[in-house]
Design an enzyme around this catalytic site. Structure first.
Site, PDB file in Angstrom:
ATOM      1  CG  ASP A  38      -1.961  -1.082   1.193  1.00 10.01           C
ATOM      2  OD1 ASP A  38      -2.260  -1.561   0.093  1.00 10.01           O
ATOM      3  OD2 ASP A  38      -2.480  -1.451   2.266  1.00 10.01           O
ATOM      4  CE1 TYR A  66       3.942  -6.947   4.533  1.00 10.93           C
ATOM      5  CE2 TYR A  66       3.596  -9.237   5.159  1.00 10.93           C
ATOM      6  CZ  TYR A  66       3.568  -8.242   4.203  1.00 10.93           C
ATOM      7  OH  TYR A  66       3.182  -8.536   2.921  1.00 10.93           O
ATOM      8  CG  ASP A  80      -4.986   1.748   6.036  1.00 10.66           C
ATOM      9  OD1 ASP A  80      -5.918   2.592   6.064  1.00 10.66           O
ATOM     10  OD2 ASP A  80      -4.418   1.423   4.983  1.00 10.66           O
ATOM     11  NE  ARG A 172      -4.902  -2.864   3.793  1.00 12.13           N
ATOM     12  CZ  ARG A 172      -5.918  -2.709   2.958  1.00 12.13           C
ATOM     13  NH1 ARG A 172      -7.059  -2.213   3.391  1.00 12.13           N
ATOM     14  NH2 ARG A 172      -5.784  -3.029   1.690  1.00 12.13           N
TER      15      ARG A 172
END
Length: 301
Positions: A38, A66, A80, A172
């Site tokens: 993103d 992550y 998010d 997310r």
């Protein structure tokens, strides 16, 4: 030029932006990324060029890591920090409860893709429908979370954590689900991809660094080989007699293997090399009546 640039995608760029910039920088058309990040996320985004574009889906299929910042108590439309606030609740910042909620997400899960995602439904991307104010039913997808490690608790409402997971995992959504499990809701406040397959932060370069190398005619110094990308695959090398068959994409009988893994089974994917140690492709191990052979899975020549 055949290989992979391990790009550190900075905030504000889409994955397509990165591909376009790399394409202009190295003056090549055959360029592709290995899975979107993103615009607000940053971190590892391998970009394949030349023949290595054939490896895009292989790298995309690899394990992902992550570092995420979970903010509890606030639920958003996009799951998010970029979305509109849907609900705000008081947070009971109990570290043991938070740790237990995160641990409950480890394993194989059925995850429903968020509306603000690039998944297509009836030929249209979900985020396009979401921007039109529409919400449609989404099929859940099986993903796997291998591990979640809490790095630090940041009262009154933030938790930093490291996540190892399979492809297709929406971090997310994972953050939102942890918030839901705690009863207060939550969203992903920040995201950094630290690794994908064989590529990690340690040797990632920013776009400006790549441009500087290009201006000095040193672009290839940043280019990682296809062999590097496939370093976790077992290796099979074949004899000179079978090299022609290897390059023609024919099946190769086990008796022509001059180097092979200590053990393998039907269905294993191996990196196939000729007798001069040139990578030819990925091959799949097959077995017929206890006779092993390998056949092309993805040719790279």
């Amino acid at each position: 030029m055949d290989g992979i640039f391990n790009i550190y995608k900075e905030k504000g760029f889409t994955s397509h932006d990165v591909v376009a910039i790399v394409r202009r920088t190295i003056h090549m058309k055959k360029v592709g990324h290995t899975g979107t990040l993103d615009p607000d996320a940053e971190g590892v985004l391998p970009v394949c060029v030349g023949r290595a574009t054939k490896l895009s889906d292989v790298i995309m299929d690899g394990r992902k890591s992550y570092r995420a910042m979970l903010r509890l108590g606030i639920t958003t439309t996009t799951e998010d920090a970029s979305g509109e606030v849907l609900e705000t609740k008081e947070v009971d910042f109990d570290e043991e409860k938070i740790r237990a909620a995160a641990a409950s997400m480890i394993g194989r899960l059925e995850q429903v893709p968020p509306m603000y995602s690039a998944v297509k439904v009836n030929g249209k991307k979900l985020y396009e429908l979401a921007r039109e104010g529409k919400e449609v039913e989404r099929k859940s997808r099986t993903i796997e979370v291998y591990d979640i490690r809490i790095r630090q608790f940041l009262p009154p409402d933030r938790v930093e954590m490291d996540v190892d997971c399979s492809k297709g995992t929406y971090i997310r959504t994972l953050c939102a689900d942890i918030g839901k499990a705690l009863g207060c809701g939550g969203h992903m406040a920040e995201l950094l991809r630290t690794a994908t397959g064989a590529f990690s932060l340690e040797n990632a370069i920013k776009l400006d660094e790549l441009k500087a190398l290009a201006e000095e005619g040193r672009t290839e110094e940043a280019l990682l080989t296809m062999e590097k990308a496939l370093k976790d695959y077992p290796v099979v090398k074949v004899s000179p007699k079978s090299t022609k068959f290897l390059y023609n994409g024919a099946k190769i009988q086990e008796r022509f293997f001059t180097e092979k893994p200590a053990s393998y089974k039907e269905g294993d994917i191996v990196a196939a090399y000729d007798h001069e140690n040139n990578l030819v492709g990925l091959y799949e191990i097959k077995n017929e009546e206890n006779n092993f052979y390998m056949k092309p899975y993805k040719m790279l020549i």
